[in-house]
Design a protein around this motif. Structure first.
Motif, short mmCIF file in Angstrom:
data_model
loop_
_atom_site.label_atom_id
_atom_site.label_comp_id
_atom_site.label_asym_id
_atom_site.label_seq_id
_atom_site.Cartn_x
_atom_site.Cartn_y
_atom_site.Cartn_z
N THR A 261 0.83 -1.20 0.00
CA THR A 261 0.00 0.00 0.00
C THR A 261 0.86 1.25 0.00
OG1 THR A 261 -1.61 -1.24 1.34
CG2 THR A 261 -1.96 1.13 1.09
N LYS A 262 1.85 1.28 0.89
CA LYS A 262 2.73 2.43 0.97
C LYS A 262 3.55 2.55 -0.31
CE LYS A 262 5.96 4.70 4.12
NZ LYS A 262 6.67 4.59 5.43
N GLU A 263 3.97 1.41 -0.85
CA GLU A 263 4.75 1.42 -2.10
C GLU A 263 3.91 1.98 -3.25
OE1 GLU A 263 6.67 -1.76 -5.26
OE2 GLU A 263 6.34 -2.40 -3.18
N PHE A 264 2.63 1.63 -3.28
CA PHE A 264 1.73 2.12 -4.31
C PHE A 264 1.64 3.64 -4.27
CE2 PHE A 264 -2.87 3.41 -4.64
CZ PHE A 264 -2.89 3.58 -6.02
N PHE A 265 1.40 4.21 -3.11
CA PHE A 265 1.28 5.67 -3.01
C PHE A 265 2.61 6.35 -3.28
CE2 PHE A 265 -2.56 4.65 -0.44
CZ PHE A 265 -3.47 5.39 -1.18
N THR A 266 3.69 5.76 -2.84
CA THR A 266 5.01 6.34 -3.10
C THR A 266 5.32 6.36 -4.59
OG1 THR A 266 5.81 5.54 -0.94
CG2 THR A 266 7.47 6.14 -2.58
N THR A 267 4.96 5.27 -5.28
CA THR A 267 5.19 5.18 -6.72
C THR A 267 4.35 6.20 -7.47
OG1 THR A 267 5.69 2.81 -6.57
CG2 THR A 267 5.02 3.66 -8.73
N GLN A 268 3.09 6.37 -7.06
CA GLN A 268 2.22 7.31 -7.75
C GLN A 268 2.73 8.75 -7.57
OE1 GLN A 268 -0.15 9.63 -6.41
NE2 GLN A 268 -1.60 9.90 -8.11
N ARG A 269 3.16 9.07 -6.35
CA ARG A 269 3.70 10.42 -6.12
C ARG A 269 4.98 10.63 -6.93
NH1 ARG A 269 2.47 14.07 -2.18
NH2 ARG A 269 4.00 15.23 -3.41
N ALA A 270 5.80 9.60 -7.05
CA ALA A 270 7.04 9.72 -7.83
C ALA A 270 6.74 9.97 -9.30
CB ALA A 270 7.89 8.45 -7.66
N LEU A 271 5.69 9.35 -9.81
CA LEU A 271 5.28 9.58 -11.20
C LEU A 271 4.86 11.04 -11.40
CD1 LEU A 271 3.21 6.36 -11.97
CD2 LEU A 271 5.12 7.20 -13.35
N ILE A 272 4.13 11.57 -10.43
CA ILE A 272 3.70 12.97 -10.52
C ILE A 272 4.91 13.90 -10.45
CG2 ILE A 272 2.44 14.80 -9.33
CD1 ILE A 272 0.45 12.68 -8.38
N ASP A 273 5.79 13.67 -9.48
CA ASP A 273 6.93 14.55 -9.28
C ASP A 273 7.88 14.53 -10.47
OD1 ASP A 273 5.88 15.21 -6.82
OD2 ASP A 273 7.19 13.85 -5.68
N ALA A 274 8.06 13.35 -11.09
CA ALA A 274 8.99 13.23 -12.21
C ALA A 274 8.53 14.05 -13.41
CB ALA A 274 9.15 11.76 -12.61
N GLN A 275 7.23 14.33 -13.47
CA GLN A 275 6.70 15.08 -14.62
C GLN A 275 6.32 16.52 -14.28
OE1 GLN A 275 4.14 12.23 -17.28
NE2 GLN A 275 3.99 11.50 -15.17
N GLY A 277 5.26 17.71 -10.87
CA GLY A 277 4.61 17.97 -9.60
C GLY A 277 3.09 18.03 -9.70
N TYR A 278 2.44 17.94 -8.55
CA TYR A 278 0.98 17.85 -8.50
C TYR A 278 0.31 19.12 -9.03
CZ TYR A 278 -3.73 17.47 -6.58
OH TYR A 278 -5.10 17.44 -6.43
N GLY A 279 0.77 20.28 -8.59
CA GLY A 279 0.13 21.52 -9.01
C GLY A 279 0.12 21.71 -10.52
N PRO A 280 1.27 21.64 -11.18
CA PRO A 280 1.30 21.81 -12.63
C PRO A 280 0.52 20.73 -13.39
CG PRO A 280 3.48 22.19 -11.71
CD PRO A 280 2.64 21.63 -10.60
N THR A 281 0.60 19.48 -12.94
CA THR A 281 -0.12 18.43 -13.66
C THR A 281 -1.63 18.58 -13.48
OG1 THR A 281 0.18 16.87 -11.82
CG2 THR A 281 1.78 16.78 -13.62
N GLU A 282 -2.06 18.99 -12.29
CA GLU A 282 -3.49 19.23 -12.08
C GLU A 282 -3.98 20.40 -12.92
OE1 GLU A 282 -6.48 18.07 -9.84
OE2 GLU A 282 -5.31 16.60 -10.97
N LYS A 283 -3.16 21.42 -13.03
CA LYS A 283 -3.53 22.56 -13.87
C LYS A 283 -3.68 22.13 -15.33
CE LYS A 283 -2.03 27.25 -15.12
NZ LYS A 283 -0.97 28.30 -14.91
N PHE A 284 -2.79 21.26 -15.77
CA PHE A 284 -2.87 20.75 -17.14
C PHE A 284 -4.10 19.86 -17.31
CE2 PHE A 284 -1.08 17.80 -20.55
CZ PHE A 284 -1.25 18.71 -21.57
N ARG A 285 -4.42 19.07 -16.29
CA ARG A 285 -5.60 18.20 -16.37
C ARG A 285 -6.88 19.03 -16.56
NH1 ARG A 285 -9.55 16.03 -13.20
NH2 ARG A 285 -8.89 17.26 -11.40
#
Length: 467
Positions: A261-275, A277-285
């Motif tokens: 479970t923790k690995e899943f959330f860590t992986t998802q956050r890493a995917l966001i950060d690598a591209q 970050g959350y703010g910019p990707t949400e703005k694009f969404r």
């Protein structure tokens, strides 16, 4: 699953069908009125009317079948199925009522009476635990036994698992949905990527390579949008790649105890950060069009990779997508590379109303719709869903489209998973979603503590449903 081009969101099983009822159904549905959103949550406390399994299935009878499909193509597929059934059972007349929500159906089943359905179906596998524990859907094991049918030989295990709860088989699979990775082959070639990613580290690497920006620094294309609010990206579907166990043998939530479970959330956050970050990707969404429109983000090439269901292929062809695309299984965690090919499964389920006075005749219809190989294949081809029996999955009569067949392989994969039934229906999924939104937005500073609170919330909701 709703057929593509319906203007509704397919595959969103926790949601009920739209509000438009077919004219023939309107008078019946109006008799029950509109129900509150929380009505289904009380289903575990219902005392359903008692029907009868002593009827003669060879005698003339009229059955009422309630289902959620509503568009002309969907309704035609259902009507064709009923016509095929009528040739086998000329003594049974079937009146279909379409576009029925779970809430409306459950209110009718509690009320009983002559207007209640005999055969019921639902897009919402999350509610099977309530259907079974409330007793509103009849136990099908006695009917299977009378027919000499071994369910474990007929249905894939994962699909069978989401149609039963605590030993009670109150539903059977009626087609399935699987989820895979759609990818833009043109974008892959331009980025020098030779094949779709198979592991999460490859997904992150390729997502970065595929991300393109404008001269001003904003996004032109994102490699993979992992944000949970995008279209079909609900956390439970992405989490399936880890093969999670939500509950222990006693029914207690165990998400905090599972390292995955923790690995899943860590992986998802890493995917966001690598591209970015959350703010910019949400703005694009926020610039993406509606999922079912011509402005879908994958169709408009705003994302190069995208998780979606088997219906998307038909839509891409109908829209004449201006790029070469393909389908592959979703990537898996690096330490579970041997499970590649797996995916998230869900589907439509069918059963018999406990209040029906014609349960043996109703069983003939349920049996035909869910177990007859030619019928399952014809229905699957008609609405482009995955067939739900082992024999139908192996049938040479299935649609030969290679992208569609990729989803058949995912459905057959022994590592593919579905959500476990719960007596509180989709409440635990909603709790997971709410928590996931907070995690990806960086609002859960202590993930371990947050997961313990999540488990406690799920357990409290389950306990309340049992009382």
């Amino acid at each position: 699953m709703r057929l593509p081009f319906s203007g509704a969101r397919p595959g969103a099983r926790a949601r009920t069908p739209g509000s438009r009822a077919r004219p023939r159904a309107a008078a019946v549905l109006a008799a029950y009125g509109l129900v509150a959103a929380g009505l289904l949550a009380a289903a575990g406390c219902a005392r359903p009317s008692v029907g009868s399994d002593r009827d003669d299935p060879t005698a003339p009878v009229t059955l009422t079948f309630w289902h959620g499909w509503s568009t002309p193509a969907e309704v035609k597929a259902i009507d064709d199925s009923i016509a095929r059934f009528g040739k086998r059972h000329p003594n049974i007349t079937v009146k279909t009522v379409g576009n029925v929500s779970d809430d409306t159906m459950n209110q009718a089943l509690r009320a009983g009476g002559g207007d209640a359905p005999d055969v019921v179906s639902s897009f919402t596998t999350n509610n099977v635990g309530q259907y079974c524990s409330s007793g509103m859907w009849a136990d099908l094991d006695p009917f299977l036994a009378k027919s000499g049918m071994v369910k474990e030989k007929i249905f894939p295990k994962t699909l069978l698992d989401y149609t039963r709860y605590r030993g009670r088989q109150c539903a059977l699979p009626l087609l399935a949905d699987t989820y895979g990775l759609y990818y833009n082959k043109d974008a892959f070639r331009k980025a020098g990527i030779s094949r779709p990613p198979r592991t999460m580290s490859e997904l992150k690497r390729d997502a970065v390579k595929l991300t393109r920006r404008t001269a001003g620094g904003s996004y032109r294309q994102l490699g993979f949008m992992p944000n949970f609010r995008l279209y079909q990206n609900s956390p439970d579907r992405l989490f399936a790649q880890w093969g999670p166990r939500y509950f222990d043998r006693n029914g207690k939530a165990r998400l905090a105890d599972d390292p995955a479970t923790k690995e899943f959330f860590t992986t998802q956050r890493a995917l966001i950060d690598a591209q970015g970050g959350y703010g910019p990707t949400e703005k694009f969404r926020a610039t993406f069009g509606d999922e079912m429109s011509s402005q879908n983000a994958f169709l408009t090439q705003k994302v190069a990779m995208h998780m979606d269901g088997e219906w998307r292929g038909l839509m891409l062809r109908a829209a004449k997508a201006p790029f070469d695309w393909g389908v592959a299984p979703m990537p898996v965690p690096d330490d579970r590379a041997d499970t590649y090919g797996r995916g998230y499964l869900t589907g439509t389920v069918a059963g018999i109303a406990h209040s029906s006075r014609h349960q043996n005749a109703a069983w003939e219809l349920v049996k035909f719709l869910t177990t007859d190989t030619d019928q399952v294949v014809a229905f699957a081809n008609a609405i482009h869903n995955v067939p739900s029996t082992n024999a139908a999955l192996a049938s040479p009569k299935l649609d030969a489209d290679p992208e569609f067949r990729a989803f058949l392989d995912i459905a057959r994969n022994p590592h593919s998973t579905a959500l476990p039934p719960s007596n509180n229906g989709a409440m635990y999924v909603t709790s997971l979603q709410d928590f996931s939104y907070a995690v990806e937005a960086g609002k859960v500073p202590d993930l371990d503590a947050g997961l313990r609170r999540l488990d406690a919330r799920i357990d409290a909701d389950n306990l309340q449903s049992e009382n």
